[in-house]
Design a protein around this motif. Structure first.
Motif: not given
Ligand SMILES: [Zn+2]
Length: 201
Positions: A141-147, A165-167
């Protein structure tokens, strides 16, 4: 009706009312990855189903296709990908993140635009599910949200990882997980998909 069933139904009605967004995900299994059967079992029976559920609670349906591919690691460890698709988000499943992005931190994932292809790369042995709200959420979820939140268009991972952007990714992941709220993500994800389909960066 149990409380849980009620919440599920309420979330489903809300999603329908707000319109469901379908996001194409092409899952690419790295043929060179060495994962143990237990790591693969944990990923496919727990982590990935949780990813699908979290997004669906926010009105986002992940439409998946599968293929085999490869992460080729050069002498400088600058990775090359084989088997990616255009216009979709490529979820590359491997055993470790190349040093080029990882810097010895044993990252569970990284997301970037590689040669115009959006790639979320997941290191299966280090991936985990939701653990602590706002701090440690489902790796996929975390990684797909970066996209979907379009971090990939702004900068390289090393840059966006240092500017809050990590937070932000953990915050939106928590809002999907606990509050079933995906309105802002759907809006950004639609813009992201439009950009990918039009070839605009
Ligand atoms: Zn990240």
């Amino acid at each position: 009706m149990t409380r849980r069933a009620f919440l599920w139904t309420a979330a489903a009605i809300r999603s329908t009312a707000q319109g469901l967004l379908r996001v194409p995900i092409h899952r690419v299994m790295d043929v060179r990855a060495h994962c143990t059967p237990e790591q693969l079992r944990q990923f496919w029976s727990s982590i990935w189903p949780e990813t699908v559920r979290d997004f669906s609670q926010g009105g986002i349906e992940l439409q998946t296709s599968d293929g085999r591919g490869e992460v080729r690691r050069s002498a400088g460890d600058n990775p090359m990908f084989v088997g990616l698709h255009r216009g979709v988000i490529n979820l590359v499943l491997t055993d470790h993140i190349p040093l080029y992005w990882d810097n010895g931190r044993a990252l569970a994932g990284v997301t970037t635009l590689w040669d115009g292809y959006p790639v979320s790369m997941i290191a299966i042995p280090y991936a985990h599910g939701n653990q602590i709200p706002f701090l440690s959420v489902n790796t996929c979820v975390h990684e797909l949200l970066h996209a979907l939140l379009q971090d990939i268009f702004i900068s390289r991972p090393k840059l966006y990882q240092s500017d809050g952007r990590e937070f932000r990714s953990d915050w939106y992941a928590t809002s999907l997980w606990l509050f079933h709220n995906g309105a802002a993500i759907r809006e950004s994800a639609q813009a992201c998909l439009d950009r990918l389909r039009s070839g605009r960066r």
